[in-house]
Design an enzyme around this catalytic site. Sequence first.
Site, PDB file in Angstrom:
ATOM      1  N   ASP A  49       0.847  -1.188   0.000  1.00  0.00           N
ATOM      2  CA  ASP A  49       0.000   0.000   0.000  1.00  0.00           C
ATOM      3  C   ASP A  49       0.884   1.240   0.000  1.00  0.00           C
ATOM      4  O   ASP A  49       1.769   1.396   0.836  1.00  0.00           O
ATOM      5  CB  ASP A  49      -0.912   0.007   1.223  1.00  0.00           C
ATOM      6  N   THR A  51       0.314   4.531   0.491  1.00  0.00           N
ATOM      7  CA  THR A  51       0.210   5.464   1.621  1.00  0.00           C
ATOM      8  C   THR A  51       0.908   4.903   2.848  1.00  0.00           C
ATOM      9  O   THR A  51       1.697   5.592   3.508  1.00  0.00           O
ATOM     10  CB  THR A  51      -1.272   5.758   1.933  1.00  0.00           C
ATOM     11  N   CYS A  85      -2.277   5.092 -10.485  1.00  0.00           N
ATOM     12  CA  CYS A  85      -2.268   5.239  -9.023  1.00  0.00           C
ATOM     13  C   CYS A  85      -1.591   6.571  -8.742  1.00  0.00           C
ATOM     14  O   CYS A  85      -0.401   6.746  -9.045  1.00  0.00           O
ATOM     15  CB  CYS A  85      -1.490   4.104  -8.371  1.00  0.00           C
ATOM     16  N   ASN A  86      -2.335   7.509  -8.197  1.00  0.00           N
ATOM     17  CA  ASN A  86      -1.800   8.848  -7.959  1.00  0.00           C
ATOM     18  C   ASN A  86      -0.700   8.848  -6.906  1.00  0.00           C
ATOM     19  O   ASN A  86       0.340   9.487  -7.083  1.00  0.00           O
ATOM     20  CB  ASN A  86      -2.929   9.790  -7.519  1.00  0.00           C
ATOM     21  N   THR A  87      -0.897   8.125  -5.808  1.00  0.00           N
ATOM     22  CA  THR A  87       0.069   8.157  -4.712  1.00  0.00           C
ATOM     23  C   THR A  87       1.431   7.661  -5.165  1.00  0.00           C
ATOM     24  O   THR A  87       2.466   8.186  -4.743  1.00  0.00           O
ATOM     25  CB  THR A  87      -0.431   7.312  -3.522  1.00  0.00           C
ATOM     26  N   LYS A 168     -12.171   0.054  -2.184  1.00  0.00           N
ATOM     27  CA  LYS A 168     -11.191  -1.030  -2.170  1.00  0.00           C
ATOM     28  C   LYS A 168     -11.795  -2.342  -1.670  1.00  0.00           C
ATOM     29  O   LYS A 168     -11.213  -3.412  -1.890  1.00  0.00           O
ATOM     30  CB  LYS A 168      -9.965  -0.637  -1.339  1.00  0.00           C
ATOM     31  N   CYS A 198      -7.294  10.227  -6.761  1.00  0.00           N
ATOM     32  CA  CYS A 198      -7.120   8.829  -6.353  1.00  0.00           C
ATOM     33  C   CYS A 198      -7.946   7.993  -7.315  1.00  0.00           C
ATOM     34  O   CYS A 198      -9.113   8.319  -7.581  1.00  0.00           O
ATOM     35  CB  CYS A 198      -7.586   8.606  -4.916  1.00  0.00           C
TER      36      CYS A 198
END
Length: 236
Positions: A49, A51, A85-87, A168, A198
Amino acid sequence: MTEQRLGILGGMGPQATQVFYQRILDMTDATRDQEHVPTLIWSDTQIPDRTAAILGGDAEGCYQRLLAGARLLERGGCTVLAIPCNTSHYFADRLQSELSTLRLVHMVRETASAMAQSGCRRVGVLATDGTVRTGVYQRECEALGLTCVPLPEAVQKLVMSIIYDEIKRGETGSREKFALIDRCLRRDLGCDGAILGCTELSVYRSYHGLPEYYLDAMDVLARGCIAACGYPLRLV
């Protein structure tokens, strides 16, 4: 001339990857199979993940997994890379520097540019804590003269809840939660536009639809990839 081939490094999450590829198909001006973009999709659901990795201290492990996936696509003959996926774009410039023939379409940079071209100047960014706290969008937007307005903590928690507790987990997302977010952006913060930063929120939009006030980074990425591969966009 080398045939352009799109590589999609996905799995973040897998549903967002599926929605992204569908948008590639929908946005390409094609009438038969041979007029669509040749594409390889690597949906690596085991990427940590983003984040949690970035904020929790294992950013390097996450990066190495992303790099391995990108290199796999590069070895497969891909010339253009999309990461829906922006993050993960926290790592984008470093990732690009380690690829030799694969060109990354920078989702965040392209989206900031599209927002600036829209005339909006006071912008809300709906994204994960990882994207927000690392300033991924803030840097790109502010370089173009846009003001990114931070969300109140309680509203940011609603955004995270839609992403992690609902989309999710295979749910469609709470309209009620999103209505509270929308009211905050427009009435409390005075934003004249907002970015869906996101890809789970892009999935939310695919279920519920949203007005033009919201710029969907997934749409921007899809258009950028089609153009980068030299294929025509379908006029909507």
